[in-house]
Each structure stands twice: as structure tokens, then as C-alpha cells.
Design a protein around this motif. Structure first.
Motif, PDB file in Angstrom:
ATOM      1  N   ARG A  33       0.837  -1.198   0.000  1.00  0.00           N
ATOM      2  CA  ARG A  33       0.000   0.000   0.000  1.00  0.00           C
ATOM      3  C   ARG A  33       0.881   1.261   0.000  1.00  0.00           C
ATOM      4  N   LYS A  62      -4.550  15.402  -0.879  1.00  0.00           N
ATOM      5  CA  LYS A  62      -5.055  14.548  -1.963  1.00  0.00           C
ATOM      6  C   LYS A  62      -3.889  14.177  -2.880  1.00  0.00           C
ATOM      7  N   LYS A  87      -0.872   3.342  -7.860  1.00  0.00           N
ATOM      8  CA  LYS A  87      -1.565   2.755  -6.709  1.00  0.00           C
ATOM      9  C   LYS A  87      -1.511   3.641  -5.455  1.00  0.00           C
ATOM     10  N   SER A  89      -1.930   6.247  -2.506  1.00  0.00           N
ATOM     11  CA  SER A  89      -3.083   6.930  -1.930  1.00  0.00           C
ATOM     12  C   SER A  89      -2.624   7.811  -0.781  1.00  0.00           C
TER      13      SER A  89
END
Length: 157
Positions: A33, A62, A87, A89
Motif C-alpha cells: 500500500r 489529496k 496505486k 493513496s
């Protein structure tokens, strides 16, 4: 003599333990992640075993719309750069300050990264602990500074 060595070693533990705890290997981080962080550097430690930056992250961070299309540098390490960028975030946790663990100074010098000082604006893609538990620490894979991107897990290709 043996007993004296044990006493000395035990007495040194409170001094040495924080330094050992502060250094994390790659295995401590959730590499499934990737996270994106950006902010202003509030503290910098440009020394070994690796440089560290503390950044102030704006609330409501963001991921930039163009992050997935940015071109990562070629690296010798087997890293899927485009996949990581696509990917990435924003973190779920709301910490305002994050510690960014960079690479050892020799690798930063190989990339020709000038010392980053407080006040600089930077962004990074990297990894934190599984389930974002523990300290707000990111092990930086890609550092974006001064309009350039650097892959910190290995030296330049």
C-alpha cells in the motif's frame, strides 16, 4: 571480567535502544500500500544511517491527478515504479507531521540530491507500517524535490 562486561552492556541499553528503534528496515513497512505525502520540511537530519525529514502535511491532502503519469527514474532495484505511482493513496490517519526516512547519504550523493533544508516543499511516495499503526513514519521510495524525482531504494541506473 565477564560480569563487568555484562554490567557495562546493560548500563548502555537505555542510551542505545532509542537509536536502534529509530532505524527501520524495509520489512517493517507495508509495501502493498504505497502512500503519497507532500508538505513543507520543518526539520531535517542529513546524516547516516539515513537522512530524515519531518514534514508538515496540509489537512485534506489529496494525491495529484497526474501522479500516475509521472515518469519514475530508471533504477537497478526491481521496483514497479509506474505501478506504485498509480496505486499510491493519501494516508488514512490525520497526523500533521510525518517523518520521512530517506536513503543513506552515499546514495543521496549518487543521485546528486542537495541537502534538503527546513522550508523546502517536497512530496514523496513510500510506505508506512501495516494498517498505518505506530509512528507517522514513511520509508520513501520516490522523492520529488526541485522538479526532479529520485528513486531512493537504489542508486541511479
Amino acid at each position: 571480567m565477564k560480569r563487568r562486561s555484562i554490567v557495562i552492556a546493560t548500563a548502555c541499553l537505555p542510551v542505545a535502544a532509542p537509536f536502534a528503534w529509530a532505524h527501520h528496515g524495509w520489512s517493517s513497512f507495508d509495501q502493498d500500500r504505497p502512500l503519497y505525502l507532500e508538505g513543507k520540511v520543518v526539520r531535517a537530519r542529513w546524516q547516516n544511517p539515513h537522512a530524515e525529514l519531518v514534514i508538515e502535511v496540509s489537512p485534506g491532502l489529496k494525491v495529484p491527478a497526474d501522479l500516475a503519469t509521472r515518469q519514475p527514474p530508471a533504477q537497478s532495484a526491481p521496483v514497479d515504479g509506474p505501478g506504485l505511482l498509480a496505486k499510491a493513496s493519501a494516508p488514512r490517519r490525520a497526523d500533521r507531521q510525518w517523518t520521512l526516512e530517506l536513503a543513506p547519504l552515499t546514495r543521496l550523493e549518487a543521485w546528486k540530491i542537495a541537502e534538503i533544508k527546513p522550508g523546502a516543499n517536497i512530496s514523496a511516495v513510500g510506505f508506512t507500517f501495516k494498517e498505518e499503526k505506530g509512528e507517522p513514519v514513511m520509508r520513501v521510495e520516490y522523492l520529488f524535490a526541485d522538479g526532479k524525482v529520485y528513486g531512493l531504494r537504489s542508486s541511479p541506473a
